[in-house]
Design an enzyme around this catalytic site. Sequence first.
Site, PDB file in Angstrom:
ATOM      1  N   SER A   1       0.825  -1.222   0.082  1.00 48.52           N
ATOM      2  CA  SER A   1      -0.055   0.132   0.088  1.00 48.52           C
ATOM      3  C   SER A   1       0.960   1.304  -0.017  1.00 48.52           C
ATOM      4  O   SER A   1       0.345   2.474  -0.633  1.00 48.52           O
ATOM      5  CB  SER A   1      -0.915   0.002   1.293  1.00 48.52           C
ATOM      6  OG  SER A   1      -0.322   0.254   2.240  1.00 48.52           O
TER       7      SER A   1
ATOM      8  N   LYS B   1      13.339  -8.071   5.070  1.00 43.49           N
ATOM      9  CA  LYS B   1      14.732  -8.686   4.976  1.00 43.49           C
ATOM     10  C   LYS B   1      15.733  -7.582   5.321  1.00 43.49           C
ATOM     11  O   LYS B   1      15.729  -6.413   4.898  1.00 43.49           O
ATOM     12  CB  LYS B   1      15.246  -9.479   3.590  1.00 43.49           C
ATOM     13  CG  LYS B   1      14.433 -10.454   3.336  1.00 43.49           C
ATOM     14  CD  LYS B   1      14.702 -11.992   3.964  1.00 43.49           C
ATOM     15  CE  LYS B   1      13.636 -13.082   3.720  1.00 43.49           C
ATOM     16  NZ  LYS B   1      13.795 -13.869   4.542  1.00 43.49           N
TER      17      LYS B   1
ATOM     18  N   ILE C   1      19.059  -5.544   4.721  1.00 44.11           N
ATOM     19  CA  ILE C   1      19.890  -5.216   3.566  1.00 44.11           C
ATOM     20  C   ILE C   1      21.073  -5.411   3.535  1.00 44.11           C
ATOM     21  O   ILE C   1      21.732  -5.058   4.539  1.00 44.11           O
ATOM     22  CB  ILE C   1      19.761  -3.760   3.377  1.00 44.11           C
ATOM     23  CG1 ILE C   1      17.984  -3.378   3.261  1.00 44.11           C
ATOM     24  CG2 ILE C   1      20.325  -3.399   1.857  1.00 44.11           C
ATOM     25  CD1 ILE C   1      17.451  -3.814   1.819  1.00 44.11           C
TER      26      ILE C   1
ATOM     27  N   HIS D   1       8.675   3.172   9.205  1.00 43.83           N
ATOM     28  CA  HIS D   1       8.621   2.359  10.232  1.00 43.83           C
ATOM     29  C   HIS D   1       7.246   2.928  10.917  1.00 43.83           C
ATOM     30  O   HIS D   1       6.970   4.045  10.971  1.00 43.83           O
ATOM     31  CB  HIS D   1       9.562   2.288  11.198  1.00 43.83           C
ATOM     32  CG  HIS D   1       9.579   1.595  12.258  1.00 43.83           C
ATOM     33  ND1 HIS D   1       9.843  -0.016  12.221  1.00 43.83           N
ATOM     34  CD2 HIS D   1       9.213   1.528  13.748  1.00 43.83           C
ATOM     35  CE1 HIS D   1       9.459  -0.426  13.447  1.00 43.83           C
ATOM     36  NE2 HIS D   1       9.261   0.503  14.267  1.00 43.83           N
TER      37      HIS D   1
ATOM     38  N   ASP E   1      15.927  -0.462  11.596  1.00 44.84           N
ATOM     39  CA  ASP E   1      15.557   0.725  12.049  1.00 44.84           C
ATOM     40  C   ASP E   1      16.449   1.765  12.605  1.00 44.84           C
ATOM     41  O   ASP E   1      15.852   2.312  13.643  1.00 44.84           O
ATOM     42  CB  ASP E   1      14.351   0.358  13.298  1.00 44.84           C
ATOM     43  CG  ASP E   1      13.206  -0.716  12.484  1.00 44.84           C
ATOM     44  OD1 ASP E   1      13.022  -0.510  11.361  1.00 44.84           O
ATOM     45  OD2 ASP E   1      12.762  -1.563  13.293  1.00 44.84           O
TER      46      ASP E   1
END
Length: 237
Positions: A15, A91, A93, A109, A150
């Site tokens: 989305s 996953k 990177i 996030h 993150d």
Amino acid sequence: MTRARIGVLASGGGSNLQALLDYLARLGPARAGDVVLVASDRGSAGALARAEGAGVATAVLSTSAGRAGEQLDDVLTRFSVDLIVLAGYLKLIPIDVTRRFVGRMVNVHPAPLPAFGGTGMYGSRAHQAVLAAGVPWSGPTVHFVDEVFDHGAPIAHWPVPVLAGDDDHALAERVLRAEHLLYPRVIQAVASGRLRLGDDGVVTPPFFRDGDVPVFDPALDDASLGRALDLAIEVGT
Ligand code: GRF
């Protein structure tokens, strides 16, 4: 203007990819980038179907250890991608790619960082953690990506209220609405080169004008929320 060649990596429904495609289409000639590739680690990801619907090239990445990094590198090179947009990509990177794309890879996030991020803190888990902490605000955080989940330099956070009676679904829905408005605007700012990650790890200029971070008002419609964001953005579009 030379437009950035954007590669979107997504594992799920896509989305956010759709919101980006729609936003860039609305900007028309003022858009600073084009989505030239959508790649996924899951062949069944809804994001791939959305890409095909929009006439964007797709790739399915191998998930076998060792091959994954090499293959991602190859496909990014083949499509001359210069900005990577992570949109629900689950996953990690590979480090070769994060090093090559410093300041040229972003992620969204669905919660405040660093408080509600890190390994395992994805999907409903992030929203459950916010609810368990009893904080009054959540909201999406967009950040540059480095080799830790993150962790990269934050670019923008849009505070979204946690409302009485929220469960993780209700909160996720409200935050996702905010993501769809915020993320494409950040991507436009990065793609245009007006917002940069400095060598000191600081993003300049700030995405929102100083002291002017708007608050997400769920009672407003998307057009009004989008206008509120546009007014508060330092770098414009
Ligand atoms: C979003 O909630 C985003 O914050 C997170 O993954 C989800 C992706 O959703 N990184 P979608 O595939 O874009 O619908």
